[in-house]
Every structure is written in C-alpha cells, then in structure tokens.
Design a protein around this motif. Sequence first.
Motif, PDB file in Angstrom:
ATOM      1  N   SER A 188      41.167  26.602  31.699  1.00 65.32           N
ATOM      2  CA  SER A 188      39.926  27.151  31.466  1.00 65.32           C
ATOM      3  C   SER A 188      39.544  28.070  32.528  1.00 65.32           C
ATOM      4  O   SER A 188      39.578  27.372  33.678  1.00 65.32           O
ATOM      5  CB  SER A 188      38.841  26.146  30.950  1.00 65.32           C
ATOM      6  N   ILE A 189      38.891  29.055  32.263  1.00 65.42           N
ATOM      7  CA  ILE A 189      38.485  30.024  33.400  1.00 65.42           C
ATOM      8  C   ILE A 189      36.873  30.154  33.341  1.00 65.42           C
ATOM      9  O   ILE A 189      36.547  30.413  32.158  1.00 65.42           O
ATOM     10  CB  ILE A 189      39.317  31.131  33.793  1.00 65.42           C
ATOM     11  N   TRP A 190      36.175  30.396  34.438  1.00 63.28           N
ATOM     12  CA  TRP A 190      34.713  30.622  34.501  1.00 63.28           C
ATOM     13  C   TRP A 190      34.361  32.112  34.680  1.00 63.28           C
ATOM     14  O   TRP A 190      34.706  32.762  35.648  1.00 63.28           O
ATOM     15  CB  TRP A 190      34.078  29.719  35.423  1.00 63.28           C
ATOM     16  N   GLU A 194      26.996  36.441  37.543  1.00 62.19           N
ATOM     17  CA  GLU A 194      25.897  36.918  38.494  1.00 62.19           C
ATOM     18  C   GLU A 194      26.562  37.506  39.912  1.00 62.19           C
ATOM     19  O   GLU A 194      25.937  38.097  40.493  1.00 62.19           O
ATOM     20  CB  GLU A 194      25.236  35.401  38.936  1.00 62.19           C
ATOM     21  N   TYR A 195      27.995  36.975  40.158  1.00 67.23           N
ATOM     22  CA  TYR A 195      28.360  37.679  41.463  1.00 67.23           C
ATOM     23  C   TYR A 195      29.643  38.686  41.141  1.00 67.23           C
ATOM     24  O   TYR A 195      30.416  38.519  40.098  1.00 67.23           O
ATOM     25  CB  TYR A 195      29.049  36.267  42.102  1.00 67.23           C
ATOM     26  N   SER A 196      29.868  39.406  41.872  1.00 66.61           N
ATOM     27  CA  SER A 196      31.173  40.300  41.882  1.00 66.61           C
ATOM     28  C   SER A 196      31.813  40.081  43.024  1.00 66.61           C
ATOM     29  O   SER A 196      31.531  39.573  44.038  1.00 66.61           O
ATOM     30  CB  SER A 196      30.656  41.817  42.188  1.00 66.61           C
ATOM     31  N   ARG A 197      33.150  40.442  43.052  1.00 64.65           N
ATOM     32  CA  ARG A 197      34.175  40.173  43.937  1.00 64.65           C
ATOM     33  C   ARG A 197      34.368  41.422  44.657  1.00 64.65           C
ATOM     34  O   ARG A 197      34.479  41.325  46.052  1.00 64.65           O
ATOM     35  CB  ARG A 197      35.403  39.840  43.544  1.00 64.65           C
ATOM     36  N   ALA A 198      34.293  42.641  44.338  1.00 68.76           N
ATOM     37  CA  ALA A 198      34.401  43.893  44.925  1.00 68.76           C
ATOM     38  C   ALA A 198      33.671  45.042  44.244  1.00 68.76           C
ATOM     39  O   ALA A 198      33.491  44.922  43.084  1.00 68.76           O
ATOM     40  CB  ALA A 198      35.981  44.278  44.804  1.00 68.76           C
ATOM     41  N   LEU A 217      31.254  30.750  46.199  1.00 63.31           N
ATOM     42  CA  LEU A 217      30.358  30.155  45.622  1.00 63.31           C
ATOM     43  C   LEU A 217      30.398  30.386  43.939  1.00 63.31           C
ATOM     44  O   LEU A 217      30.404  29.208  43.363  1.00 63.31           O
ATOM     45  CB  LEU A 217      29.000  30.878  46.127  1.00 63.31           C
ATOM     46  N   PRO A 218      30.949  31.534  43.665  1.00 58.85           N
ATOM     47  CA  PRO A 218      31.160  31.484  42.031  1.00 58.85           C
ATOM     48  C   PRO A 218      32.542  30.600  41.743  1.00 58.85           C
ATOM     49  O   PRO A 218      32.475  29.845  40.828  1.00 58.85           O
ATOM     50  CB  PRO A 218      31.497  32.910  41.986  1.00 58.85           C
ATOM     51  N   GLN A 219      33.380  30.433  42.806  1.00 63.16           N
ATOM     52  CA  GLN A 219      34.442  29.365  42.380  1.00 63.16           C
ATOM     53  C   GLN A 219      33.855  27.906  42.108  1.00 63.16           C
ATOM     54  O   GLN A 219      34.401  27.137  41.360  1.00 63.16           O
ATOM     55  CB  GLN A 219      35.322  29.360  43.621  1.00 63.16           C
ATOM     56  N   GLU A 220      32.602  27.542  43.159  1.00 61.61           N
ATOM     57  CA  GLU A 220      32.257  26.274  43.015  1.00 61.61           C
ATOM     58  C   GLU A 220      31.395  26.310  41.516  1.00 61.61           C
ATOM     59  O   GLU A 220      31.628  25.103  40.962  1.00 61.61           O
ATOM     60  CB  GLU A 220      31.205  26.177  44.190  1.00 61.61           C
ATOM     61  N   GLU A 221      31.102  27.254  41.104  1.00 64.41           N
ATOM     62  CA  GLU A 221      30.138  27.088  40.113  1.00 64.41           C
ATOM     63  C   GLU A 221      31.129  27.070  38.754  1.00 64.41           C
ATOM     64  O   GLU A 221      30.994  26.242  37.675  1.00 64.41           O
ATOM     65  CB  GLU A 221      29.508  28.688  39.889  1.00 64.41           C
ATOM     66  N   VAL A 230      37.702  31.280  38.656  1.00 65.73           N
ATOM     67  CA  VAL A 230      36.917  32.260  38.379  1.00 65.73           C
ATOM     68  C   VAL A 230      37.257  33.733  38.206  1.00 65.73           C
ATOM     69  O   VAL A 230      38.078  33.923  38.901  1.00 65.73           O
ATOM     70  CB  VAL A 230      35.617  32.126  39.557  1.00 65.73           C
ATOM     71  N   LEU A 231      36.604  34.198  36.978  1.00 64.05           N
ATOM     72  CA  LEU A 231      36.923  35.453  36.695  1.00 64.05           C
ATOM     73  C   LEU A 231      35.983  36.474  36.961  1.00 64.05           C
ATOM     74  O   LEU A 231      34.735  36.294  36.694  1.00 64.05           O
ATOM     75  CB  LEU A 231      37.336  35.530  35.122  1.00 64.05           C
ATOM     76  N   PHE A 232      36.328  37.649  37.605  1.00 60.86           N
ATOM     77  CA  PHE A 232      35.219  38.726  37.995  1.00 60.86           C
ATOM     78  C   PHE A 232      35.506  39.680  36.975  1.00 60.86           C
ATOM     79  O   PHE A 232      36.335  40.357  36.645  1.00 60.86           O
ATOM     80  CB  PHE A 232      35.428  38.872  39.407  1.00 60.86           C
ATOM     81  N   LEU A 233      34.070  40.549  36.670  1.00 55.63           N
ATOM     82  CA  LEU A 233      34.076  41.562  36.000  1.00 55.63           C
ATOM     83  C   LEU A 233      33.901  42.578  37.188  1.00 55.63           C
ATOM     84  O   LEU A 233      33.767  42.513  38.182  1.00 55.63           O
ATOM     85  CB  LEU A 233      32.860  41.440  35.123  1.00 55.63           C
TER      86      LEU A 233
END
Length: 369
Positions: A188-190, A194-198, A217-221, A230-233
């Motif tokens: 499962s991925i999150w 709230e946060y961006s990677r790039a 921090l998002p990885q901890e979430e 964690v997946l970023f948009l």
Amino acid sequence: MSTVSDSPTLSYVRTLNPSPASAEERDAILANPGFGIHFSDHMVAIDWTIESGWHDARLQPYGPLQFDPGSAVLHYGQEIFEGLKAYRHADGSIWTFRPEKNAERLQRSAQRLALPELPVEDFLASLKQVVSVDRDWVPTDDDGSLYLRPFMIANETFLGVRPAQTVAYYVIASPAGPYFSGGVTPVSIWLSTEYSRAGRGGTGAAKCGGNYAASLLPQEEAAQNGCSQVLFLDAETGQHVDELGGMNVFFVRGGDTLVTPATSGSILEGVTRDSIIQLARDRGLNVEERDITLDEWREGVDSGEITEIFACGTAAVITPISQVKSRDFTIGAPDAVAGEITMSLRRELTDIQHGRAEDRHGWLYRLDA
Ligand SMILES: *Cc1c(COP(=O)(O)O)cnc(C)c1O
C-alpha cells in the motif's frame, strides 16, 4: 556486452585493509545481509580541486572519513549519489547492469548541483576497483547482490554560499539480500497531499540527498498510515502522479499498454524505468510516457481498465502496488494480488541481471575482468 570505452584517466594507489572481515564473519553477514547495514572491506576515494581537477584516486580500507566541521556539504547539502548492483553469475563472474547510465546520470546530477563531472570511464573503473578486492562480498544466492553506492560531496571548508572548489567522490559497497524475503507481495502506498518532492526548475531530476531529506517527513506519515512508501503528485497542479520517494511508477491499461509519467523536469530518470520500457516494447506492449491524473487512476481502477500498478527502482526492482491511500480516499484494495505483467517483467529483468536470461540489449557490464 557494453561497448563503453574502458580507458580511465586516473590511476590508483591501492592500500589493502590490514584487518578485513574474516571469512566466517563475512559469511555470517551474507547469510542475512538486510539492506545498507553492512559494508565491504574497501572503498574508493578520489579528490577534486578547481586547480587540479580529479586526482589522487585511492583504493583504501573502508572506514570513517575525516573532514572539517566547516565543510560545505554539512551546511548546504551539496551532495549527489548513485546506486547500482553487482551480481554474481552462475560461473562465478561478476557483472553490473547498464552502469554507463548511472555514470551519465551522476554527471547530470553533478551539473545541477554545481559539482564537477566525473568521466564515465573513471566511474566504471571505480566500481571495478572495489570489486577487484571485495568480490567475496557479492552474495552467491539467486537474488542477492552487492549494492554499490558512489557519491560525491563538497568538502571545502567554507561557509560562503557558492559551489565548492574542493570535492571528493567515493564508492562504498553493501551486500543486499532479496528485497522481499517472503516472496513479492503488493504494498500500500500513501499519497502525500500536503508535501511535494520536487518543483518546476528544482532538483527532482537529480539524484541528490536533499530530495530524500525532503521526503522523510511524508515518508513517516506514510508509515503512520500503514503504507510502506509515499507517492508524490506534481507540485504545480497537484493533479498528476510524479513518483514515489525513490521509485518510478507504472500503470497497466487495457491489458496491452504501460503508462508512466514522462521524466521532463521533476522526475528522476530511473535506469530500471528505462529498462522496463524497453522490455515492454520488445513484447509488443505499447508504452505511453505522459501525464496521468488521479482521476484517470481512480476511474481506470473502477472500470477495470487499469489492472496493474507497480513501482520500480534498483533496490527493489519492481514492487507491485495494491492500493493508494490518502486522507480523503483510497483507490484499489489492500488484498489486490500482484499482476501478471508486473511479475513477468520483474522476472525477466532479474533473470537478465543475474545471467539467467539472454542479454539481448548488451546491458551487462563485467566488473571482474
Ligand atoms: C534512484 C531513484 C529512482 C530509481 O532509479 P533506478 O536507476 O531505477 O534505481 C527513482 N526515483 C528516485 C527519486 C530515485 O532517487
């Protein structure tokens, strides 16, 4: 096999480790290496200065580095790295996979972080140096490997904000067991809303420590919500899928098409990603490199058009994704099984890497010859 020229510009001073791990100690580690915990007996170090360029290449015992507390890297994060694996084939020979891609990517990362470029030939030679003395650290089991971690840091003692004029490049090596010890299971991925990677014009396409620092921090979430990654948009619109913290992502559509976000700007150009695109095209599958929105993902899963989702990168190769969770919604189901295309691409790629399948594209590069 690879056609890259093999004439490095640097010659090495070699100092062997006077107290390497004993065969018993090493075997105990290799029986259960984990990932990134244990390190082999030797490392490579190469210095760079603005006056002399790359010089003073050494093969030396693995051990602590000593540098000034005022070193630029400790303050402004001028650091880049690579990750690739050495595989032991059935005849005992040791190979790596498309290392010139990593060498070229390290050069692109260097450009973006205002660090000096290491010639491709010297990158390749640095890997061979480590393997020439630490070949016994390459696991013998089917899916084990020796993970090679080249990295470059700004070690000039200077707190001013400008590119460092003193830099060092290192290669360390760490044995790795099979990533999925109990068999490959979907994760499962999150989705981080709230946060961006790039962002546009940022360092997303460079392999630098700073990108990872921002993802912790998002990885901890993600972990708090029962997700392993964690997946970023994309930062601009928050509508398209970019990538995971350290892996690229693919969707299987309509049974015959792979869709993956295009790597323009903010997405890291994975070697695994590129190899999967090639293997998929070899099979006659369509590959589309384009934006994919959350809406397309949700509708595709609901309608049955999207049948498989997976992430990819050197460490885990291919990881099937069962569901994506966020604060407001979930797409997919926790018990979704790994897809057929996902698993057969995984098998094909690992078979090539480990020398169990034909290397049609000349991707393998011998490290111990
Ligand atoms: C290293 C990395 C990948 C995967 O690249 P590979 O060359 O396939 O290992 C993907 N995304 C990010 C952010 C990475 O750092």
